[in-house]
Structures are given as structure tokens and as C-alpha cells.
Design an enzyme around this catalytic site. Structure first.
Site, mmCIF file in Angstrom:
data_model
loop_
_atom_site.group_PDB
_atom_site.id
_atom_site.type_symbol
_atom_site.label_atom_id
_atom_site.label_comp_id
_atom_site.label_asym_id
_atom_site.label_seq_id
_atom_site.Cartn_x
_atom_site.Cartn_y
_atom_site.Cartn_z
ATOM 1 N N ASP A 84 -1.711 -1.016 5.903
ATOM 2 C CA ASP A 84 -2.838 -0.918 7.433
ATOM 3 C C ASP A 84 -3.842 -0.153 7.153
ATOM 4 O O ASP A 84 -3.889 0.070 5.578
ATOM 5 C CB ASP A 84 -1.787 0.481 8.122
ATOM 6 C CG ASP A 84 -1.758 1.649 8.121
ATOM 7 O OD1 ASP A 84 -1.911 2.345 6.113
ATOM 8 O OD2 ASP A 84 -1.128 2.347 8.155
ATOM 9 N N ASP A 87 0.732 -1.572 0.006
ATOM 10 C CA ASP A 87 0.266 -0.195 -0.256
ATOM 11 C C ASP A 87 0.936 1.214 0.032
ATOM 12 O O ASP A 87 2.410 1.178 0.821
ATOM 13 C CB ASP A 87 -0.905 -0.258 1.029
ATOM 14 C CG ASP A 87 -1.653 1.383 1.851
ATOM 15 O OD1 ASP A 87 -2.283 1.653 -0.011
ATOM 16 O OD2 ASP A 87 -1.507 1.467 2.378
#
Length: 659
Positions: free
Chosen positions: A534, A338
Site C-alpha cells: 500500500d 511490502d
């Protein structure tokens, strides 16, 4: 992804604590906890101790009855499970273990049978303990979800309504720092929301009347009104929860490391035992070979090494929840990252200062930054802290502020050191100054405009920078055999492409919803796949990946609980360290297995000649077990290479003329 503290509307704390795996209290309470979790291990140990005591009183018959009966019960119970596994086409270590138990009982080696049972159940207990299965992903994810909404009733009176009772069309009020309870339409003139946990966008997202708000976003400093357009079950947050559950259940099972060697070792042991019987004509020779062929090295080698590996990782701030994850880490071929909060810091920093021609250039970049930071002390906007930090990093002291007024979500108007300073969005600064001009911003940047004494002075350009150790981390992953890399983010493609190029990542998939991320990871051919992220939006893809790695220091609980590995420190280099520990641990486990197998083969070859009685063979096998355990403990050390963390001071922002 940066997380803004969010007082929940009835949310609870995290249920995923590894501390539950070790009961607190007195030694007696701990012993009781162990017996509750591992009753068969405790009972086997008790039977073994009782047998040794009985032997001290020359009660051999009682030992034979006790050990034989207990071994028979274990064989019957385990055989039922083994048959089910065989019907499903899964051959495991149980087959060899049960044959060893039965053969030792037949030749009268009852203590050896109990030792095999202890190794079988104890190895499984070690493996289960190392996995830390105290809590799983969905409980914590559900705990964070909003449970109540503030609904406007008759006379604009607010009613605290269970989230399940909210219907499309209801008018809701979202207080400062609360989660948006359901998807809806903004009724207030404007709103500033933290959507980092949903979309990956690290900068605050500004909304105007009529725009769509997503459930799970965190409201800013001003209360807002909205109209629900979906029920809680049909809103974005609930869809993410459903994705996590589906992804978790769809994972393919991983074969235990020792199981891969059980069948060939069993076949070889039986062949050697049968050959010895055939050549000697003595059935006892068959039993003597099987006694030294007990599968203790296979039963304990991998669990001991994996427990040592997970312990070493925990000391380095890396929580590996499942021992099988270590195998997947060791074989990883692809790493998917990410962007926000993972490859980037997740907190905006000052990139450059654009000076307005004339007045701004005369003031200078340092004076503009100093005045802006002084005024931002009185702003609750998320970027205010970044501006103040930039001034401190530049060695600028904040000046005295005589008065300050904040326009929520728009900016602040203050008198600093006798000068009127307006800092904030373009609309506020434009209406308060002359000579305003739009800032030149690239993808991934955001401008904070500054006016001084009614004149436009310039803009502070903020961005979310690449972590300084990201490049080193990717290089180390490549050296560890993770050859394929991908950036997977909800950000715009231009921003993602810039970060990927800077980090040295091969492929980019941008503007992804949580569903898109899951589908993209599922379609990757080079497996196993590591997914590092996350935030709530990453929870489904972390659950779907072969190994989900959550940056847990500032990440959402949802991501931490969905992942197989949690990085407790805000340090992306720990990802490469986790892979290194996985490779080291598996290498040690394999060395332990082969050491045990090799020593057992030597003993079996000698036993074929009749020179090792059954009792002596059982004792020699315990020496093999000891060698296996000591070798497995080597996983406590090693894999401690340089982390690649860059300690260089932060680069100073550039000052450029806006012309």
C-alpha cells in the site's frame, strides 16, 4: 503503511469508484445506461424480440430478411477485427462464433444465429462488467498530488503558487499536515515528517536543518520552511507517477480462458461436420452438425463463472477489478510483500519498558507508563496515541493533569497528579533531568524517554509488530501453491530481515526505492507474481506485478487504483482468500467449458447420423447453454476456508531494567 490524514493543497477525491459501473436512478435511467455501455447487446436483444413477434404473425420472410441482414452486418464487423487478430498471431473464439452465425443463416436457422450473436456480445459484456473499469490508476494518483505551494515573496509574504511554477531556490512554507510539494532542503531547525507512503518507514522521521525533504511526505504539527531543490516534474512524487504509467503500459496481455479452446474445438467441429457430409453425401448434414456446434458454452462459461467469482470476492471485502486477474491468482507462484502496513500493522505499539536503575525501578513500569500516557494526552505527536493505547490496554487509568506544555516535535512537559513529567525525545528529557542514559534499542525500535520530578525514569520502547495472522497467511498461500515468498521494503536490512524471519519469508530485499522494487519484481523468474502493498511508494510495483494487491483500508488511493485487487479490510489473510477464490473460480470455469464441450460433442456425434434436425439442434444447444450457466454460478460459493486471523489478546509490554 500507516497514513496520516493530510489536508491537500488543492487535492481532489478519488476518481476510482466502482459505483460508476451501475447508474443510479430509476429503472428507465438504468436501462439507458445499459444501452449506452452495451449497445450491440441491446440491439441484438431488440432484433431477437422483433423476430419472435413477426413470427407470431406468420411473417417468416420478414424475419429472414431482418435476421439475415443483421447477422451479415455483425459478421462483417467482427470479421474485420478477427482478421487483425489473426495477422497478429492471436486465434480466438470469434472465428468459431462467426462460422456458427454464418452456418445457421445458410440453413435458415435465423433465430439460432441471433442467439449466437447474443451469446457472443453478452459474454463480452459480462466480462467487461465484472472487470469494473470505471476508473484507472493515474487519475486518482494525480488527484492526490499537491497542486499549490506556499512560496515566500517579498517581505516574507506567502503567495499561493501553482506547483508547476515552483523553481529550484524558491523558499516555501509547508503548513501542518500538508504534503511537501517538491523535493527540497529544510531551513527550519527541525521537522517531523510522515514518510510511510514514500519509504515504508512507519515511525515518524525526524529531520534537522539542511537535510533533504521528499515531495509527498506529510508534515507534522508544526509549520516548516524549506528551499526547493527541484521542480515538481523532477521531484520524487512525479517520478513515482511516471513509474506507475510506465509499469501499467508494459504489462503483457493475458489470453482469454475460452480462446485457448476455440481453435481445437473449431477444427474438431469442422472435421465432424465434413465427415458427416462426406459419408452421407448431403450438404444439410454439414449444417446440422454445425448448428449443435455453436460455441455458446465457450462464450458464456468463463464470463459467468468469473462474474460469480468477483461477486463472491466483493462480499468478502476483496475487490477484483479485472476478470483476467482471477486466472493469474489461480496460477500464482510467487508472493512479494511490502513490510509496513502489510505484514506489520503500520502503527507503533509498546514493546517493552526499560527502567532506569534506582529511581525508575522504584517507580515501577506501570506508574511510569501511567504518567507518560497522562502527559501524552496533550501531545500531537504520532507516538502519543500509541502510548495512551498501551496504558489503556494495561488497565491503567489516566491521572489528572494540572498543566502541560508541548515542545513541537520534541515532547511534552506536564504536571500529572502533582508530579512533573517530561516525555519525548532524548534531547528534551536529557535537558530536563539528571541520570539520563541512552536506551538500548534494536533495529526497528524507537525510544520515548520519560523523566519524573527531574529524575530520569526510563524509556518506552516502541516498535511496529508483525500482524498476528501473517504467519498463518503465508502458510495458507504455500498450501495453495504459492511456494516462493519475498519481502520487498524501503526499510533498513536489519529490520526487514527480522520481520522476514518472524513471518517465515524466504527472500529479503531491503532499502529499496520505488524504481528498485519495480526492477526486482520484473526479474523474478517464478511467475505469475503477486505483489502486496500500500502507499504511494508501492503504486509503481503494484502496477508492474502480474497481480498487484493493495491493502486498501488505510492505504493510499494511489496504491488502490494501481492494483488489480484491493483488500477493503485491514486484514492480510484476505490475500490468501483472494488466491483461493481465484483457484475456485477458474476450476468452475474450466468445468463449465468442458461440460459444454462434452455435451456439444455428444450432440454433434448424434447429428452426424441425421437424427437431430437443425431446429431441434438449436433447442438442444440452449439446454447445453443452461447447463453451462448453472455450473458457472457455482463460483458464487466455496473457497471459504478459515481466514487464519488470530484473535488472541495483544501481548503485554515487558519491563526490563536498564543497567
Amino acid at each position: 503503511m500507516r497514513k496520516q490524514a493530510a489536508p491537500s493543497a488543492g487535492t481532489g477525491g478519488s476518481a476510482g469508484s466502482f459505483d460508476d459501473e451501475e447508474p443510479a436512478g430509476s429503472p428507465v435511467e438504468k436501462a439507458r445506461g445499459f444501452v449506452r455501455r452495451y449497445p450491440v447487446v441491446a440491439l441484438t436483444f431488440l432484433v431477437l424480440v422483433a423476430s419472435l413477434v413477426l413470427l407470431q404473425f406468420n411473417l417468416g420472410l420478414q424475419v429472414r430478411v431482418l435476421a439475415s441482414a443483421y447477422a451479415a452486418v455483425i459478421v462483417v464487423v467482427r470479421a474485420a477485427g478477427m482478421v487483425r487478430s489473426l495477422r497478429e498471431g492471436r486465434w480466438g473464439i470469434d472465428l468459431l462464433a462467426l462460422m456458427a452465425i454464418a452456418s445457421t443463416v445458410v440453413v435458415g436457422e435465423y433465430l439460432a444465429a441471433l442467439v449466437v450473436i447474443l451469446m457472443l456480445t453478452g459474454g463480452e459484456a459480462l466480462e467487461n462488467f465484472a472487470q469494473g473499469r470505471a476508473a484507472r490508476e493515474l487519475r486518482s494518483l494525480l488527484d492526490r498530488a499537491p497542486r499549490f505551494a506556499h512560496r515566500e515573496g517579498a517581505g516574507a509574504v506567502l503567495e499561493e503558487t501553482p506547483i508547476g511554477d515552483v523553481a529550484p531556490g524558491d523558499v516555501l512554507v509547508v503548513r501542518p499536515s500538508e504534503l511537501v510539494p517538491v523535493d527540497g532542503e529544510l531551513l527550519s531547525d527541525s521537522a517531523s515528517l510522515d514518510e510511510s507512503s514514500l519509504t515504508g518507514e512507519s515511525l515518524p522521521v525526524e529531520h534537522t536543518r539542511g537535510q533533504t525533504l521528499l515531495s509527498g511526505a506529510v508534515n507534522g504539527v508544526a509549520a516548516i520552511r524549506m528551499r526547493a531543490t527541484a521542480s515538481a516534474a523532477d521531484s520524487q512524487y512525479s517520478r513515482i507517477i511516471a513509474l506507475v504509467e510506465k509499469a501499467s503500459n508494459s504489462r503483457a496481455p493475458v489470453v482469454r480462458l475460452a480462446d485457448r479452446y476455440a481453435v481445437p474445438f473449431t477444427v474438431l467441429a469442422l472435421a465432424m461436420a465434413g465427415t458427416a457430409w462426406f459419408l452421407s453425401g448431403e450438404p444439410l448434414r454439414f449444417a446440422q452438425v454445425l448448428v449443435v456446434a455453436t460455441p455458446c458454452p465457450l462464450l458464456i462459461a468463463a464470463p459467468v463463472a468469473f462474474l460469480a467469482g468477483t461477486s463472491q470476492a466483493a462480499h468478502k471485502g476483496i475487490i477484483i477489478k479485472n476478470t483476467r486477474t482471477l486466472e493469474q491468482l489461480a496460477k500464482a507462484q510467487t508472493a512479494v510483500f511490502d513490510k509496513t502496513g502489510t505484514l506489520t500493522s503500520g502503527r507503533p505499539v509498546l514493546d517493552e519498558i526499560q527502567l532506569a536503575p534506582g529511581y525508575g525501578e522504584a517507580l515501577g513500569s506501570r506508574r511510569i507508563l501511567q504518567l507518560a500516557a497522562s502527559a501524552e494526552q496533550y501531545s500531537s505527536h504520532v507516538l502519543a496515541g500509541s502510548v495512551i493505547e498501551a496504558a489503556k490496554a494495561a488497565g491503567l487509568g489516566l491521572v489528572t493533569v494540572q498543566q502541560a506544555t508541548e515542545s513541537a516535535t520534541h515532547g511534552v512537559d506536564a504536571v500529572c497528579d502533582g508530579q512533573r513529567v517530561v516525555v519525548g525525545k532524548a534531547g528534551l528529557v536529557r535537558s530536563s533531568s539528571t541520570g539520563f542514559r541512552e536506551a538500548a534499542v534494536r533495529s526497528g525500535q524507537l525510544a520515548v524517554h520519560v523523566a519524573v520530578d527531574g529524575e530520569y525514569a526510563g524509556a518506552l520502547i516502541m516498535k511496529d509488530p508483525l500482524r498476528r495472522n501473517a504467519v498463518d497467511t503465508l502458510a495458507r498461500l504455500n498450501s495453495l501453491g504459492v511456494r516462493n515468498t519475498m519481502l520487498l521494503t524501503g526499510d533498513a536490512h536489519a529490520t526487514a530481515a527480522h520481520i522476514a524471519e518472524e513471518a517465515g519469508i524466504g527472500r529479503v530485499q531491503a532499502e529499496c526505492l520505488p524504481e528498485d522494487k519495480v526492477n526486482t519484481v520484473a526479474g523474478i523468474q517464478e511467475r505469475p507474481v503477486l505483489m502486496v502493498g500500500d502507499g504511494v511508494n508501492d503504486a509503481p510495483v503494484l502496477a508492474a506485478a502480474d497481480v498487484g494487491i493493495a491493502m486498501g483500508a488505510k492505504g493510499a488511493t494511489a496504491a488502490s487504483e494501481s492494483a488489480d485487487v484491493v483488500i477493503m479490510l485491514d486484514d492480510v489473510s484476505k490475500v490468501a482468500q483472494a488466491v483461493a477464490i481465484g483457484k475456485r473460480t477458474v476450476a468452475v470455469a474450466l468445468a463449465s467449458i468442458w461440460t459444454g464441450i462434452g455435451l456439444s460433442l455428444v450432440l454433434m456425434a448424434i447429428a452426424m447420423t441425421g437424427y437431430i434436425p437443425a431446429v431441434a439442434g438449436a433447442l438442444l444447444q440452449e439446454l447445453v447453454d443452461l447447463a453451462t450457466i448453472l455450473n458457472g454460478l457455482r463460483a458464487l460459493h466455496g473457497a471459504d476456508r478459515k481466514s487464519g486471523v488470530d484473535r488472541k489478546p495483544a501481548a503485554q509490554p515487558r519491563a526490563v531494567a536498564s543497567g
